[in-house]
Write an enzyme that holds these catalytic residues in place. Structure first.
Site, PDB file in Angstrom:
ATOM      1  N   LYS A   1      -1.804  41.331 -17.076  1.00 37.19           N
ATOM      2  CA  LYS A   1      -3.180  41.505 -17.541  1.00 37.19           C
ATOM      3  C   LYS A   1      -3.180  41.251 -19.042  1.00 37.19           C
ATOM      4  O   LYS A   1      -2.129  41.353 -19.692  1.00 37.19           O
ATOM      5  CB  LYS A   1      -3.670  42.925 -17.259  1.00 37.19           C
ATOM      6  CG  LYS A   1      -5.154  43.050 -17.147  1.00 37.19           C
ATOM      7  CD  LYS A   1      -5.692  42.585 -15.796  1.00 37.19           C
ATOM      8  CE  LYS A   1      -7.202  42.475 -15.804  1.00 37.19           C
ATOM      9  NZ  LYS A   1      -7.749  42.240 -14.465  1.00 37.19           N
TER      10      LYS A   1
ATOM     11  N   ASP B   1     -11.934  38.361 -16.297  1.00 38.69           N
ATOM     12  CA  ASP B   1     -12.192  39.775 -15.964  1.00 38.69           C
ATOM     13  C   ASP B   1     -13.465  40.112 -16.740  1.00 38.69           C
ATOM     14  O   ASP B   1     -14.235  39.203 -17.098  1.00 38.69           O
ATOM     15  CB  ASP B   1     -10.996  40.665 -16.362  1.00 38.69           C
ATOM     16  CG  ASP B   1     -11.100  42.098 -15.820  1.00 38.69           C
ATOM     17  OD1 ASP B   1     -10.855  42.303 -14.636  1.00 38.69           O
ATOM     18  OD2 ASP B   1     -11.447  43.013 -16.596  1.00 38.69           O
TER      19      ASP B   1
HETATM   20  P1  NDP Z   1     -18.536  41.183 -16.020  1.00 44.51           P
HETATM   21  O1  NDP Z   1     -18.188  41.133 -17.437  1.00 44.51           O
HETATM   22  O2  NDP Z   1     -19.112  39.989 -15.358  1.00 44.51           O
HETATM   23  O3  NDP Z   1     -19.534  42.416 -15.741  1.00 44.51           O
HETATM   24  C1  NDP Z   1     -19.150  43.720 -16.101  1.00 44.51           C
HETATM   25  C2  NDP Z   1     -20.241  44.681 -15.645  1.00 44.51           C
HETATM   26  O4  NDP Z   1     -19.776  46.004 -15.828  1.00 44.51           O
HETATM   27  C3  NDP Z   1     -21.507  44.563 -16.444  1.00 44.51           C
HETATM   28  O5  NDP Z   1     -22.601  44.840 -15.620  1.00 44.51           O
HETATM   29  C4  NDP Z   1     -21.364  45.662 -17.528  1.00 44.51           C
HETATM   30  O6  NDP Z   1     -22.602  46.154 -17.961  1.00 44.51           O
HETATM   31  C5  NDP Z   1     -20.611  46.717 -16.748  1.00 44.51           C
HETATM   32  N1  NDP Z   1     -19.756  47.506 -17.627  1.00 44.51           N
HETATM   33  C6  NDP Z   1     -18.746  47.062 -18.411  1.00 44.51           C
HETATM   34  N2  NDP Z   1     -18.190  48.075 -19.100  1.00 44.51           N
HETATM   35  C7  NDP Z   1     -18.884  49.171 -18.727  1.00 44.51           C
HETATM   36  C8  NDP Z   1     -18.790  50.537 -19.073  1.00 44.51           C
HETATM   37  N3  NDP Z   1     -17.887  50.970 -19.952  1.00 44.51           N
HETATM   38  N4  NDP Z   1     -19.644  51.405 -18.459  1.00 44.51           N
HETATM   39  C9  NDP Z   1     -20.559  50.971 -17.551  1.00 44.51           C
HETATM   40  N5  NDP Z   1     -20.696  49.674 -17.191  1.00 44.51           N
HETATM   41  C10 NDP Z   1     -19.869  48.806 -17.760  1.00 44.51           C
HETATM   42  O7  NDP Z   1     -17.189  41.668 -15.264  1.00 44.51           O
HETATM   43  P2  NDP Z   1     -16.778  41.477 -13.738  1.00 44.51           P
HETATM   44  O8  NDP Z   1     -17.976  41.571 -12.865  1.00 44.51           O
HETATM   45  O9  NDP Z   1     -15.905  40.294 -13.659  1.00 44.51           O
HETATM   46  O10 NDP Z   1     -15.844  42.756 -13.512  1.00 44.51           O
HETATM   47  C11 NDP Z   1     -16.359  44.017 -13.045  1.00 44.51           C
HETATM   48  C12 NDP Z   1     -15.207  44.877 -12.534  1.00 44.51           C
HETATM   49  O11 NDP Z   1     -14.551  44.197 -11.454  1.00 44.51           O
HETATM   50  C13 NDP Z   1     -14.111  45.190 -13.572  1.00 44.51           C
HETATM   51  O12 NDP Z   1     -13.625  46.485 -13.325  1.00 44.51           O
HETATM   52  C14 NDP Z   1     -13.016  44.175 -13.225  1.00 44.51           C
HETATM   53  O13 NDP Z   1     -11.736  44.613 -13.620  1.00 44.51           O
HETATM   54  C15 NDP Z   1     -13.146  44.137 -11.706  1.00 44.51           C
HETATM   55  N6  NDP Z   1     -12.601  42.944 -11.079  1.00 44.51           N
HETATM   56  C16 NDP Z   1     -13.043  41.702 -11.454  1.00 44.51           C
HETATM   57  C17 NDP Z   1     -12.543  40.583 -10.824  1.00 44.51           C
HETATM   58  C18 NDP Z   1     -13.064  39.219 -11.116  1.00 44.51           C
HETATM   59  O14 NDP Z   1     -12.742  38.311 -10.354  1.00 44.51           O
HETATM   60  N7  NDP Z   1     -13.886  39.022 -12.129  1.00 44.51           N
HETATM   61  C19 NDP Z   1     -11.463  40.682  -9.826  1.00 44.51           C
HETATM   62  C20 NDP Z   1     -11.132  42.030  -9.445  1.00 44.51           C
HETATM   63  C21 NDP Z   1     -11.679  43.112 -10.080  1.00 44.51           C
HETATM   64  P3  NDP Z   1     -23.019  46.045 -19.512  1.00 44.51           P
HETATM   65  O15 NDP Z   1     -23.124  44.587 -19.789  1.00 44.51           O
HETATM   66  O16 NDP Z   1     -24.295  46.794 -19.620  1.00 44.51           O
HETATM   67  O17 NDP Z   1     -21.874  46.686 -20.271  1.00 44.51           O
END
Ligand code: NDP
Length: 443
Positions: free
Chosen positions: A124, A164
């Site tokens: 990571k 991510d």
């Molecule tokens: P994005 O950056 O596309 O979206 C992240 C989302 O999470 C946004 O809606 C953001 O809202 C919210 N968010 C981020 N930090 C916080 C926080 N501290 N508290 C509350 N909401 C938060 O990321 P992804 O959709 O790619 O990833 C989302 C999750 O999925 C992560 O945990 C990631 O590790 C996991 N994941 C992702 C994969 C991938 O293929 N992308 C694969 C496997 C797991 P805001 O903008 O308002 O902060």
């Protein structure tokens, strides 16, 4: 095995890194019985070795913003374990990124990648740089500066980063361009690329799609169906978008999405145009309050979506976003299934409550493995210099999620028939990596 000894020695070496210790403790507690049945693991100190990353790169990332001012961020790559294949795992760009967060993610990734059945080790990386509110040029300058330092430590056969939080197709594109310029090779060292530069169909949707395939199987194994169920989803990023698409296709109704500042409740369901609008929101910086206003939904500032009465809860934003209190509310409201699309989305207290109450609980390393699995399929397509059709990639993704489900059932089914998916996923992932480490000697 003495779990507390291993944990306290880890805490002494990595002081204050609570997310990392939390992730290690969860795995150790669930594999204890299996570990004790294998004295050869103890002799080879597999546990003491598996909990430590192989190596960590930390570097300075100086770049120039649109006003001509110099900005300095920190960059990291944690190569956790390559016993079963090249290091593989995403890059996170967010202000909350710390070594503890990346170590927990790298540790989890090692077992998740083992579950996918593909030959990928765990890693990571990322930075405390936050792309929100930055111009395209600023994001490009940062990504180029980040890659200028990282490129020597990655490669298509050694370490293959992906996206991510905060790293989507745009960031991957800028980093890939810079990598190619520096390394003078075109071997697909990053995954999550746009189709024009060697990406795979379905990769953007894969984490959400895979998550829903997994949830459907969990429900069917318990004699339930997904059709007609209501879903509380958190996040409105890449993962939440893919999950909302597939949930609707399967006949379920998504009633919430959320962000760090609050959540939206839409009793009519978040479907069709509203899902596509989620993509626009991310790229144009549109808020959830504006989403609610546009579609006549309700916005709750400063609250999480877990108080809403639903059948299924899918945390899809960030770690520890669903705690014991949230779990108690969901259970009281009759939730039947909770699956982590985010990594370590639930706190240990929440997980304990779900398991005590025999709720179907899918841990992230199983439920969200579809993203990295499809990244693995992107690597295969790049290596073969060809591109599979959407149907081919989707069929492979479905098969992988079904294999992961089978492994969880095999190792997680208790005497009363309840499937402890967390135990099943941890034991299956651990056994694969531990055996691979044993075969390769002390390295
Ligand atoms: P994005 O950056 O596309 O979206 C992240 C989302 O999470 C946004 O809606 C953001 O809202 C919210 N968010 C981020 N930090 C916080 C926080 N501290 N508290 C509350 N909401 C938060 O990321 P992804 O959709 O790619 O990833 C989302 C999750 O999925 C992560 O945990 C990631 O590790 C996991 N994941 C992702 C994969 C991938 O293929 N992308 C694969 C496997 C797991 P805001 O903008 O308002 O902060």
């Amino acid at each position: 095995m003495n779990i507390e000894n291993i944990i306290s020695s880890l805490e002494a070496k990595h002081p204050g890194e609570k997310e990392y210790i939390q992730a290690v403790r969860e795995v150790l507690l669930t594999i204890e019985d299996v570990y004790n049945q294998h004295p050869e693991f103890e002799k080879a100190k597999i546990l003491e070795r598996i909990v430590e990353p192989d190596r960590i790169f930390t570097f300075k990332v100086p770049w120039v913003d649109d006003k001509g001012e110099i900005q300095i961020n920190l960059g990291y790559r944690i190569q956790f374990n390559n016993a079963i294949g090249p290091y593989k795992g995403g890059l996170r760009f967010h202000s909350t990124v710390t070594p503890s967060i990346l170590k927990f993610l790298g540790f989890e990734q090692t077992f998740k990648n083992a579950l996918t059945t593909l030959p990928m080790g765990g890693a990571k990386g990322g930075s405390d740089f936050d792309p929100h509110g930055k111009s395209d040029t600023e994001v490009m300058h940062f990504c180029q500066a980040f890659m200028l330092e990282l490129w020597r430590n990655i490669g298509s056969k050694t370490d293959v980063p992906a996206g991510d939080i905060g790293v989507g197709g745009r960031e991957i594109g800028y980093m890939y361009g810079m990598y190619k310029k520096l390394a003078r090779e075109n071997a697909g060292v990053l995954t999550g690329k746009d189709m024009e530069i060697g990406g795979s169909l379905i990769r953007p949707e894969a984490t959400g799609f895979g998550g829903l395939y997994f949830v459907k199987q969990m429900l069917e194994t318990a004699g339930e169906t997904i059709k007609g169920k209501t879903i509380a989803l958190s996040g409105f990023g890449n993962v939440a978008w893919g999950a909302a698409l597939k949930a609707n296709e399967m006949g379920a109704k998504v009633v919430t999405i959320s962000g760090s500042k609050g959540y939206v409740y839409d009793e009519n369901g978040i479907s069709g145009e509203k899902i596509e609008y989620m993509l626009e929101m991310r790229s144009k910086g549109i808020s959830l309050a504006e989403f609610a206003e546009k579609y006549g939904a309700k916005y709750f500032h400063g609250e999480k979506p877990w108080g809403v009465k639903v059948d299924i809860a899918l945390p899809g934003a960030t770690q520890n976003e669903l705690d014991g209190e949230d779990a108690a509310k969901l259970i009281k409201n009759g939730v039947i299934c909770v699956a982590e699309l985010s990594n370590m989305g639930c706190t240990p207290e929440a997980i304990d409550l779900f398991i005590e109450n025999k709720i179907l609980y899918g841990p992230g390393k199983a439920a969200n493995a579809g993203g990295v699995a499809t990244s693995g399929l992107e690597m295969t397509q790049n290596a073969m210099h060809l591109s599979w059709t959407e149907a081919e990639v989707d069929a492979k993704l479905k098969q992988i999620m079904s294999d992961i489900h089978c492994q969880c059932v095999k190792y997680g089914t208790g005497p009363d028939g309840y499937i402890n998916y967390m135990k099943g996923a941890n034991v299956a992932g651990f056994l694969k990596v531990a055996k691979a480490m044993l075969i390769q000697g002390v390295i």
